[in-house]
Scaffold this motif. Structure first.
Motif, PDB file in Angstrom:
ATOM      1  N   LEU A  37       0.833  -1.196   0.000  1.00 39.29           N
ATOM      2  CA  LEU A  37       0.000   0.000   0.000  1.00 39.29           C
ATOM      3  C   LEU A  37       0.871   1.251   0.000  1.00 39.29           C
ATOM      4  O   LEU A  37       0.557   2.243  -0.659  1.00 39.29           O
ATOM      5  CB  LEU A  37      -0.901  -0.023   1.247  1.00 39.29           C
ATOM      6  N   GLY A  38       1.961   1.219   0.733  1.00 33.89           N
ATOM      7  CA  GLY A  38       2.855   2.376   0.863  1.00 33.89           C
ATOM      8  C   GLY A  38       3.630   2.189   2.153  1.00 33.89           C
ATOM      9  O   GLY A  38       3.399   1.221   2.883  1.00 33.89           O
ATOM     10  N   GLU A  39       4.548   3.105   2.431  1.00 30.01           N
ATOM     11  CA  GLU A  39       5.349   2.966   3.640  1.00 30.01           C
ATOM     12  C   GLU A  39       4.774   3.797   4.781  1.00 30.01           C
ATOM     13  O   GLU A  39       3.942   4.680   4.554  1.00 30.01           O
ATOM     14  CB  GLU A  39       6.796   3.377   3.360  1.00 30.01           C
ATOM     15  N   ALA A  40       5.227   3.523   5.984  1.00 23.72           N
ATOM     16  CA  ALA A  40       4.860   4.345   7.140  1.00 23.72           C
ATOM     17  C   ALA A  40       6.130   4.587   7.938  1.00 23.72           C
ATOM     18  O   ALA A  40       7.000   3.706   8.016  1.00 23.72           O
ATOM     19  CB  ALA A  40       3.829   3.620   8.001  1.00 23.72           C
ATOM     20  N   THR A  41       6.256   5.775   8.519  1.00 26.45           N
ATOM     21  CA  THR A  41       7.427   6.025   9.359  1.00 26.45           C
ATOM     22  C   THR A  41       7.260   5.269  10.680  1.00 26.45           C
ATOM     23  O   THR A  41       6.166   5.188  11.241  1.00 26.45           O
ATOM     24  CB  THR A  41       7.627   7.523   9.667  1.00 26.45           C
ATOM     25  N   VAL A  42       8.375   4.712  11.129  1.00 23.50           N
ATOM     26  CA  VAL A  42       8.411   3.939  12.377  1.00 23.50           C
ATOM     27  C   VAL A  42       9.700   4.300  13.105  1.00 23.50           C
ATOM     28  O   VAL A  42      10.740   4.470  12.465  1.00 23.50           O
ATOM     29  CB  VAL A  42       8.376   2.415  12.082  1.00 23.50           C
ATOM     30  N   THR A  43       9.624   4.428  14.435  1.00 24.45           N
ATOM     31  CA  THR A  43      10.837   4.679  15.209  1.00 24.45           C
ATOM     32  C   THR A  43      11.023   3.547  16.214  1.00 24.45           C
ATOM     33  O   THR A  43      10.062   3.121  16.846  1.00 24.45           O
ATOM     34  CB  THR A  43      10.765   6.054  15.898  1.00 24.45           C
ATOM     35  N   ARG A  44      12.256   3.050  16.285  1.00 21.84           N
ATOM     36  CA  ARG A  44      12.537   1.920  17.171  1.00 21.84           C
ATOM     37  C   ARG A  44      13.706   2.255  18.097  1.00 21.84           C
ATOM     38  O   ARG A  44      14.514   3.135  17.804  1.00 21.84           O
ATOM     39  CB  ARG A  44      12.879   0.672  16.359  1.00 21.84           C
ATOM     40  N   CYS A  45      13.776   1.526  19.199  1.00 20.37           N
ATOM     41  CA  CYS A  45      14.875   1.717  20.151  1.00 20.37           C
ATOM     42  C   CYS A  45      15.007   0.444  20.986  1.00 20.37           C
ATOM     43  O   CYS A  45      14.013  -0.206  21.306  1.00 20.37           O
ATOM     44  CB  CYS A  45      14.556   2.907  21.056  1.00 20.37           C
ATOM     45  N   TYR A  50       8.836  -0.071  19.479  1.00 20.70           N
ATOM     46  CA  TYR A  50       8.545   0.136  18.048  1.00 20.70           C
ATOM     47  C   TYR A  50       7.222   0.871  17.967  1.00 20.70           C
ATOM     48  O   TYR A  50       6.242   0.433  18.582  1.00 20.70           O
ATOM     49  CB  TYR A  50       8.365  -1.202  17.310  1.00 20.70           C
ATOM     50  N   ALA A  51       7.174   1.961  17.233  1.00 16.80           N
ATOM     51  CA  ALA A  51       5.899   2.672  17.101  1.00 16.80           C
ATOM     52  C   ALA A  51       5.899   3.508  15.831  1.00 16.80           C
ATOM     53  O   ALA A  51       6.955   3.935  15.342  1.00 16.80           O
ATOM     54  CB  ALA A  51       5.656   3.572  18.312  1.00 16.80           C
ATOM     55  N   LEU A  52       4.708   3.728  15.309  1.00 17.72           N
ATOM     56  CA  LEU A  52       4.545   4.624  14.170  1.00 17.72           C
ATOM     57  C   LEU A  52       5.040   6.012  14.549  1.00 17.72           C
ATOM     58  O   LEU A  52       4.953   6.419  15.706  1.00 17.72           O
ATOM     59  CB  LEU A  52       3.063   4.723  13.781  1.00 17.72           C
ATOM     60  N   GLY A  53       5.541   6.731  13.574  1.00 16.60           N
ATOM     61  CA  GLY A  53       5.939   8.120  13.798  1.00 16.60           C
ATOM     62  C   GLY A  53       7.440   8.281  13.942  1.00 16.60           C
ATOM     63  O   GLY A  53       8.214   7.331  13.718  1.00 16.60           O
ATOM     64  N   ARG A  54       7.841   9.476  14.343  1.00 23.76           N
ATOM     65  CA  ARG A  54       9.259   9.819  14.341  1.00 23.76           C
ATOM     66  C   ARG A  54       9.746  10.337  15.685  1.00 23.76           C
ATOM     67  O   ARG A  54      10.746  11.042  15.757  1.00 23.76           O
ATOM     68  CB  ARG A  54       9.523  10.887  13.259  1.00 23.76           C
ATOM     69  N   ASP A  55       9.032  10.000  16.765  1.00 24.51           N
ATOM     70  CA  ASP A  55       9.384  10.559  18.072  1.00 24.51           C
ATOM     71  C   ASP A  55      10.462   9.704  18.740  1.00 24.51           C
ATOM     72  O   ASP A  55      10.175   8.657  19.327  1.00 24.51           O
ATOM     73  CB  ASP A  55       8.120  10.645  18.930  1.00 24.51           C
ATOM     74  N   LYS A  56      11.726  10.190  18.664  1.00 20.58           N
ATOM     75  CA  LYS A  56      12.848   9.407  19.206  1.00 20.58           C
ATOM     76  C   LYS A  56      12.880   9.439  20.730  1.00 20.58           C
ATOM     77  O   LYS A  56      13.304   8.462  21.361  1.00 20.58           O
ATOM     78  CB  LYS A  56      14.162   9.927  18.631  1.00 20.58           C
ATOM     79  N   LEU A  90       3.808   7.606   1.815  1.00 18.16           N
ATOM     80  CA  LEU A  90       4.399   7.537   3.153  1.00 18.16           C
ATOM     81  C   LEU A  90       3.362   8.000   4.167  1.00 18.16           C
ATOM     82  O   LEU A  90       2.883   9.137   4.091  1.00 18.16           O
ATOM     83  CB  LEU A  90       5.650   8.423   3.233  1.00 18.16           C
ATOM     84  N   TYR A  91       3.047   7.114   5.103  1.00 15.24           N
ATOM     85  CA  TYR A  91       2.079   7.474   6.144  1.00 15.24           C
ATOM     86  C   TYR A  91       2.808   8.207   7.255  1.00 15.24           C
ATOM     87  O   TYR A  91       3.578   7.612   8.013  1.00 15.24           O
ATOM     88  CB  TYR A  91       1.396   6.219   6.698  1.00 15.24           C
ATOM     89  N   ASP A  92       2.589   9.490   7.343  1.00 16.46           N
ATOM     90  CA  ASP A  92       3.127  10.317   8.427  1.00 16.46           C
ATOM     91  C   ASP A  92       2.400  11.656   8.360  1.00 16.46           C
ATOM     92  O   ASP A  92       2.810  12.560   7.619  1.00 16.46           O
ATOM     93  CB  ASP A  92       4.646  10.503   8.289  1.00 16.46           C
ATOM     94  N   PRO A  93       1.279  11.785   9.094  1.00 17.41           N
ATOM     95  CA  PRO A  93       0.461  13.003   8.983  1.00 17.41           C
ATOM     96  C   PRO A  93       1.231  14.290   9.309  1.00 17.41           C
ATOM     97  O   PRO A  93       0.990  15.322   8.685  1.00 17.41           O
ATOM     98  CB  PRO A  93      -0.668  12.770   9.987  1.00 17.41           C
ATOM     99  N   ASP A  94       2.167  14.220  10.266  1.00 16.33           N
ATOM    100  CA  ASP A  94       2.926  15.423  10.617  1.00 16.33           C
ATOM    101  C   ASP A  94       3.793  15.882   9.452  1.00 16.33           C
ATOM    102  O   ASP A  94       3.858  17.068   9.135  1.00 16.33           O
ATOM    103  CB  ASP A  94       3.826  15.154  11.835  1.00 16.33           C
ATOM    104  N   LEU A  95       4.479  14.914   8.829  1.00 18.88           N
ATOM    105  CA  LEU A  95       5.350  15.268   7.699  1.00 18.88           C
ATOM    106  C   LEU A  95       4.538  15.740   6.499  1.00 18.88           C
ATOM    107  O   LEU A  95       4.947  16.677   5.800  1.00 18.88           O
ATOM    108  CB  LEU A  95       6.188  14.060   7.269  1.00 18.88           C
ATOM    109  N   ALA A  96       3.395  15.110   6.262  1.00 20.93           N
ATOM    110  CA  ALA A  96       2.558  15.512   5.130  1.00 20.93           C
ATOM    111  C   ALA A  96       2.052  16.939   5.345  1.00 20.93           C
ATOM    112  O   ALA A  96       1.976  17.732   4.399  1.00 20.93           O
ATOM    113  CB  ALA A  96       1.391  14.546   4.953  1.00 20.93           C
ATOM    114  N   ALA A  97       1.742  17.285   6.603  1.00 23.21           N
ATOM    115  CA  ALA A  97       1.284  18.644   6.915  1.00 23.21           C
ATOM    116  C   ALA A  97       2.414  19.646   6.694  1.00 23.21           C
ATOM    117  O   ALA A  97       2.209  20.719   6.118  1.00 23.21           O
ATOM    118  CB  ALA A  97       0.787  18.699   8.360  1.00 23.21           C
ATOM    119  N   LEU A  98       3.616  19.272   7.142  1.00 27.83           N
ATOM    120  CA  LEU A  98       4.765  20.153   6.920  1.00 27.83           C
ATOM    121  C   LEU A  98       5.014  20.334   5.420  1.00 27.83           C
ATOM    122  O   LEU A  98       5.295  21.443   4.941  1.00 27.83           O
ATOM    123  CB  LEU A  98       6.004  19.561   7.605  1.00 27.83           C
TER     124      LEU A  98
END
Lengths: 150, 370
Positions: free
Chosen positions: A64-72, A85-91, B54-62
């Motif tokens: 379908l497409g990619e999603a951003t994920v941040t892991r530690c 592991y979670a969606l998004g970019r919050d390190k 790319l699924y990332d609502p914050d980045l798409a908004a930016l």
């Protein structure tokens, strides 16, 4: 394969943490004395996961497409590992969540963490239920009109 | 051949500054924050996530803020950013049957198990301006229903499928991993996985036009919107170091199941055929268009004539990507001085030869392009 209760409880924990706002995880960590000494085995890193769907919902897999994920991955001084592991970019959130995952395995702090995570899970369920009740308010009954009398 | 040019650094720096100033607009008007775009321009954000893949609502908004609301430019920013990130792997296939429903309608079935849920839709609005939005302020408060919807609702084609009236959607033998057109180049005939990926990241306007063409007679479509659903679906991934599935959180998704007229063979009695659309965020027009074209592209598989553009996969797949299309169309803006100089010399020579022949009194003039 037999379901492993340790794996299952970790899966539940990581699912709650993935959906929790960073602030809530930070607050939970405060209740057990803040971040313990640790090393980052895998420093917080943002990448992507390619998301697969299925044709028609049940058929052939497709991308379908990619999603951003941040892991530690962190290791406490006693060797306990914590993952996040979670969606998004919050390190920052990724590191805090990994610490919670590690501390949840600790004999003393584990129960406090578990209670805190249970509260977060309830909050998440409440949000979901509210969204569902709002949607339910728009539930509709359509009536088919019969035209003419034959 | 494209020949590059040098120079212009000072002008390019200046244009970046002028662009920033133009983007900001009147400084007396408050600047928008990406969070405002994410929350209040959610449909534009969804479009950028889909076309940026790319699924990332914050980045798409930016991206929308940086691109002054140009969705294709914003999708380009997401695509470029994506190439800087490592890929951890592939998710487990999404289970849209387990969606937490916020909207779910069927234009084919009136009485559905789980019910019809309108959700947040413009369908039943009057398309009259709401001038109260100029001022802003309180939004009208909805009173939630006393009870939530069912935890999960069956997909409409799965209900008809139980009667055997619906083309089955089952994974092929071995449930193979899908082709990834971002990692390998596409060859034809393309599999359904390739087609669906290309359409999911394809331009909404292009998909809409093609879908519309199938309804207007350029393709043999007799579609019903079997089901459209919107809501949240958990996405999971198996990290190598853990070896078990980890829930990464929820994605907002739109899904369309289009039901179309029959096909059968000597082995299979006539049954409804299907088209499928899936997209990030609330993107209903996109998934409906995608489902129409998905069905049209099955022409070859179903032994139908493929006479029209929406049925021709090379045409659809090669032209759906708006970042590629915009790149090729818009590269015409870049200096082509050497190319053009060559053409200029050619036309001068042709004209000189023509003049010379006319002067000699020849009555036959060859074609100019000879």
């Amino acid at each position: 394969m037999e379901p492993d209760p340790l794996v299952e409880s970790r899966q539940r924990r990581l699912a709650i943490l993935a959906r929790a706002p960073r602030q809530e995880i930070e607050t939970l960590l405060e209740t057990v004395g803040g971040a313990p000494p640790h090393e980052a085995l895998k420093a917080p890193e943002t990448g992507t996961v390619i998301v697969e769907g299925r044709a028609g919902g049940t058929g052939r897999r497709f991308n379908l497409g990619e999603a951003t994920v941040t892991r530690c991955v962190v290791r406490l001084e006693d060797g306990t590992l914590g993952y996040s592991y979670a969606l998004g970019r919050d390190k920052t959130k990724a590191r805090l969540a990994a610490l919670i995952d590690a501390l949840a395995q600790d004999a003393q702090r584990g129960p406090v963490i578990a209670a805190g995570l249970a509260r977060l899970a309830l909050d998440q369920q409440a949000l979901r239920a509210l969204a569902s009740r709002k949607a339910a308010a728009t539930r509709v009954e359509f009536f088919t009109m019969v035209r003419g009398e034959g | 051949m494209y020949v590059a040019v040098k120079g212009g650094e000072a002008a390019i720096l200046a244009t970046h500054e002028l662009l920033a100033e133009t983007r900001r607009g009147d400084p007396a008007v408050p600047e928008i924050a990406p969070a405002q775009i994410r929350e209040q321009m959610g449909l534009a954000v969804a479009r950028v996530m889909n076309e940026g893949s790319l699924y990332d609502p914050d980045l798409a908004a930016l991206a929308l803020k940086q691109a002054q609301g140009d969705t294709i430019e914003a999708a380009f920013l997401l695509r470029a950013y994506r190439t800087t990130l490592p890929r951890f792997g592939a998710s487990l296939p999404l289970d849209t049957g387990a969606m937490a429903i916020r909207r779910r309608i069927s234009a084919a079935y009136k009485d559905l198990p789980g019910g019809q849920v309108l959700g947040p839709t413009y369908d039943y609005t009057h398309r009259l301006f709401d001038f109260a939005l100029e001022e802003g302020g309180e939004t009208p408060a909805l009173t939630p229903a006393p009870a939530p919807l069912a935890e999960t609702m069956p997909r409409v084609p799965d209900i008809l499928g139980q009667e055997g009236l619906m083309e089955a959607e089952a994974p092929p033998e071995g449930d193979p991993a899908p082709f990834d057109l971002t990692r390998a180049s596409v060859s034809f005939p393309a599999g359904r996985d390739v087609r669906l990926q290309a359409m999911a990241r394809g331009d909404e306007g292009f998909m809409l036009g093609l879908g519309y063409s199938t309804q207007r007679g350029y393709g043999n479509a007799h579609p019903f919107a079997g089901e459209i659903r919107l809501g949240e679906v958990a996405v999971s991934f198996v990290p190598e170091e853990l070896g078990f599935a980890v829930d990464l959180g929820d994605l907002t998704l739109s899904e369309c199941q289009m039901i179309n007229q029959f096909a059968g063979s000597k082995d299979i009695p006539p049954q409804f055929t299907r088209g499928y659309g899936l997209a990030f965020g609330h993107a209903e027009r996109k998934v409906m268009s995608m489902a129409l074209v998905d069905r049209a592209l099955k022409a070859r598989d179903l032994g139908e004539a493929a006479d029209y553009p929406a049925q021709q996969e090379e045409f659809v797949l090669y032209h759906a990507d708006n970042v590629e299309a915009a790149g090729f169309v818009e590269h015409l803006k870049l200096p082509h001085y050497v190319d053009f100089q060559g053409e200029l010399e050619l036309i001068r020579r042709i004209r000189a030869e023509r003049e010379a022949r006319l002067a000699k009194g020849q009555d036959h003039l060859p074609e100019a392009a000879e």
